[in-house]
Scaffold this motif. Structure first.
Motif: not given
Length: 269
Positions: A83-104
């Motif tokens: 759910y967070l992988r889908q929702r965070l980009p919709e909130l405007g978080v850029k891909a290069d910043l999303l790579r900093l998160l361990e979504l596991n």
């Protein structure tokens, strides 16, 4: 030796052996009851039935949190990462910043780390973010003392941008919507009677108290790492030391965000 003397010696010897045996093995000899007086058992106290205590209410109740049945996915924590992988980009978080998160197991890790930030160490293998690169930077100060390098702050630039990426209103809405999962993770961590929102505000207050040293911070080599020369800084928690390593400018931006979120949480309560 006549028979009477021999008999007395045997009785004394037998008594000595018996006494040694009971003393060496710390066995209490039974005390005979007085003849003609029956033994009376002392009355046993009657235990009062245990009355279950009511759980304490939260100090900072969250306004209108959703019920677990109202979550956007039925599987709870098992589906939170997707759910967070889908929702965070919709909130405007850029891909290069999303790579900093361990979504596991992100929520479980985030709850664990937040709970441990006021302590002296935390399980780095369970960080909810990718560790900063390159490694910790040091240099030699003007007095010849080892200090934190001014270039070290650059390692945290992306993390500060990530912390500022989602507006407060959207982040608080996401937090309230997923709060049953944060609370579940907190209970699973070993706090069956606690409330994660209370702990979150407590930790925010702790981090906001981090000092801002002026000038370069002296260090001492310590095993494979470093420690602060100033004992008052060395005694800080792992969360506060992280803010120190970021440099004052980054730390002020993070503190501003923490203060803003804290205010939003209290207004929502």
């Amino acid at each position: 030796m006549n028979t009477r003397i021999f008999g007395m010696l045997m009785i004394l010897l037998g008594a000595g052996i018996i006494g040694w045996y009971f003393f060496a093995n710390q066995v209490d000899l039974p005390v005979p009851e007085p003849v003609g007086i029956p033994a009376v058992e002392p009355p046993q106290p009657v235990a009062e039935p245990a009355v279950p205590s009511e759980p304490s209410p939260p100090r900072h109740p969250l306004a209108a949190p959703v019920a677990p049945a109202e979550l956007p996915f039925p599987e709870g924590l098992d589906q939170a990462d997707a759910y967070l992988r889908q929702r965070l980009p919709e909130l405007g978080v850029k891909a290069d910043l999303l790579r900093l998160l361990e979504l596991n197991h992100f929520i479980e890790k985030l709850v664990l780390i937040i709970d441990k930030l006021p302590e002296q160490s935390l399980p780095r293998s369970l960080l909810p973010v990718v560790p900063p690169k390159p490694g910790f930077r040091t240099t030699t100060g003007s007095s010849g003392q080892l200090v934190i390098s001014g270039r070290n702050a650059a390692r945290y630039t992306s993390y500060v941008q990530l912390a500022e990426a989602i507006p407060d209103a959207a982040l608080l809405k996401l937090y309230r919507g997923l709060y049953p999962l944060f609370q579940q993770a907190y209970v699973d961590l070993g706090h069956p009677d606690g409330y994660f929102n209370d702990r979150l505000i407590e930790v925010l207050d702790h981090l906001l108290q981090t000092p801002e040293p002026s000038g370069a911070i002296p260090l001492l080599p310590h095993v494979t790492r470093f420690k602060y020369l100033d004992e008052s800084l060395e005694a800080l928690s792992v969360g506060q030391k992280t803010l120190l390593r970021m440099g004052n400018d980054n730390a002020r931006r993070i503190k501003a965000r923490l203060q803003s979120l804290r205010q939003g949480l209290l207004e929502a309560g």
